[in-house]
Enzyme design. Structure first.
Site, PDB file in Angstrom:
ATOM      1  CD1 TRP A  23      -3.013   1.337   0.564  1.00 45.72           C
ATOM      2  CD2 TRP A  23      -1.753   2.343   2.155  1.00 45.72           C
ATOM      3  NE1 TRP A  23      -3.517   2.296   1.011  1.00 45.72           N
ATOM      4  CE2 TRP A  23      -2.837   3.062   1.803  1.00 45.72           C
ATOM      5  CE3 TRP A  23      -0.864   2.949   2.971  1.00 45.72           C
ATOM      6  CZ2 TRP A  23      -3.104   4.387   2.551  1.00 45.72           C
ATOM      7  CZ3 TRP A  23      -0.987   3.866   3.811  1.00 45.72           C
ATOM      8  CH2 TRP A  23      -2.260   4.875   3.346  1.00 45.72           C
ATOM      9  CB  SER A  83       1.932  -5.359   2.683  1.00 42.70           C
ATOM     10  OG  SER A  83       1.129  -4.921   3.652  1.00 42.70           O
ATOM     11  CG  LEU A  84      -2.710  -3.682  -1.317  1.00 44.63           C
ATOM     12  CD1 LEU A  84      -3.972  -4.288  -0.889  1.00 44.63           C
ATOM     13  CD2 LEU A  84      -2.851  -2.273  -1.827  1.00 44.63           C
ATOM     14  CG  PHE A 145       1.906   3.377   5.954  1.00 42.24           C
ATOM     15  CD1 PHE A 145       1.145   2.364   6.606  1.00 42.24           C
ATOM     16  CD2 PHE A 145       2.398   3.047   4.713  1.00 42.24           C
ATOM     17  CE1 PHE A 145       0.718   1.042   6.154  1.00 42.24           C
ATOM     18  CE2 PHE A 145       2.448   1.831   4.226  1.00 42.24           C
ATOM     19  CZ  PHE A 145       1.433   0.771   5.088  1.00 42.24           C
ATOM     20  CG  LEU A 146       6.951   6.289   4.712  1.00 38.44           C
ATOM     21  CD1 LEU A 146       7.837   7.130   4.081  1.00 38.44           C
ATOM     22  CD2 LEU A 146       6.812   4.805   3.613  1.00 38.44           C
ATOM     23  CB  ALA A 147       7.157   5.884  11.272  1.00 39.25           C
ATOM     24  CG  LEU A 148       2.518   1.202  11.625  1.00 40.21           C
ATOM     25  CD1 LEU A 148       2.833   1.051  13.231  1.00 40.21           C
ATOM     26  CD2 LEU A 148       1.009   1.499  11.339  1.00 40.21           C
ATOM     27  CG  ASP A 209       4.792  -6.861  10.056  1.00 42.07           C
ATOM     28  OD1 ASP A 209       4.418  -5.482  10.363  1.00 42.07           O
ATOM     29  OD2 ASP A 209       4.633  -7.274   9.105  1.00 42.07           O
ATOM     30  CG  HIS A 237       4.951  -4.302   7.054  1.00 41.55           C
ATOM     31  ND1 HIS A 237       3.956  -5.282   7.186  1.00 41.55           N
ATOM     32  CD2 HIS A 237       4.469  -3.713   5.992  1.00 41.55           C
ATOM     33  CE1 HIS A 237       2.962  -5.238   6.225  1.00 41.55           C
ATOM     34  NE2 HIS A 237       3.462  -4.449   5.494  1.00 41.55           N
TER      35      HIS A 237
END
Length: 266
Positions: A23, A83-84, A145-148, A209, A237
């Site tokens: 994503w 991922s997606l 989101f990148l940090a996550l 992750d 992740h």
């Protein structure tokens, strides 16, 4: 879609590998893995509609239709979905088994949200909150989101640096595509189809992750025949960033052609 072909020449006899990003990302994020695999595979890097160099492609993010189109272009390949991107890869393997050699699912689950019979996911509110946040602070939400994605990895700072360097090098993704992707992540569930998967599959997860719980991939592998899972201890992740050599080795072993049995002389 935009597709970049690199690595071994298509007529080299090396296995072909289709790589599909997650994503809000694009095929350029696989650069470290491409470097490690270039001599071993013909690599087809896909930018999904609305992402990367395909930002202006308004084709809907329909995993079934996208898988059918890609299988038509690459009818004898292995598929890697991150991922997606794993949704597209899984649809290729489930719907076109005779034209897919095998699947590699990296931090990708047959169901991304939790349920009464599936603890290996995230809260359904996570993707919905991302959708609301995109409307209020598009760039800030993507950077969060990148940090996550990097969070938890033993090389989190290096992973985040790589993600920030590459995530927007092909431009920002289209908000329309991101909202469609969040709906896919929220509603995806193919667990019931996995027992009928007729191609070999390798499920790779990062134990640290924070987006897709590491337990999802072993649980998925337990549902599918010809499947195995590998959990990378220090990875988050995006295990192909912080543990590139380990992931590349797993992929080389998975796609390596079986040796031809030698005939014993009488």
């Amino acid at each position: 879609m935009y597709i970049e072909t690199t690595g071994a020449a298509p007529d080299s006899g090396r296995p072909a590998l289709v790589l599909i990003h997650g994503w809000a990302m694009h095929g350029g994020l696989f650069a470290p893995l491409v470097e490690a695999l270039a001599e071993h595979c013909t690599l087809h890097l896909v930018d999904l509609p609305g992402h990367g160099y395909a930002r202006d492609d308004a084709t809907p993010l329909d995993p079934t239709a996208l898988a059918a189109e890609l299988v038509g272009r690459f009818p004898d390949a292995y598929w890697l979905g991150w991922s997606l991107g794993g949704q597209v890869a899984l649809r290729a393997g489930l719907d076109h088994a005779q034209r897919v050699r095998g699947l590699i699912l990296v931090a990708s689950s047959p169901r991304f949200v939790t349920g009464a019979d599936w603890p290996h996911g995230v809260s359904p509110e996570l993707f919905r909150n991302f959708g609301s946040a995109l409307k209020n602070d598009f760039r800030g939400t993507l950077e969060g989101f990148l940090a996550l994605e990097a969070l938890g990895s033993s090389s989190a700072q290096d992973d985040l640096r790589c993600l920030k360097q590459r995530a927007f090098e092909r431009g920002e993704p289209a908000e329309r595509a991101l909202q469609e992707g969040l709906l896919l992540l929220d509603g995806f569930d193919v667990r019931g189809e996995l027992p009928g998967l007729r191609v070999p599959s390798l499920w790779i997860s990062g134990r640290r992750d924070r987006l897709v719980p590491a337990g999802a991939m072993p649980a998925a592998a337990a549902l599918a025949p010809q499947a195995r899972s590998e959990v990378i201890a220090g990875a988050g992740h995006a295990p192909f960033l912080g543990a590139t050599a380990q992931v590349a080795q797993l992929l080389r072993e998975f796609v390596a052609p079986a040796p031809t049995p030698s005939l014993r002389r009488q």
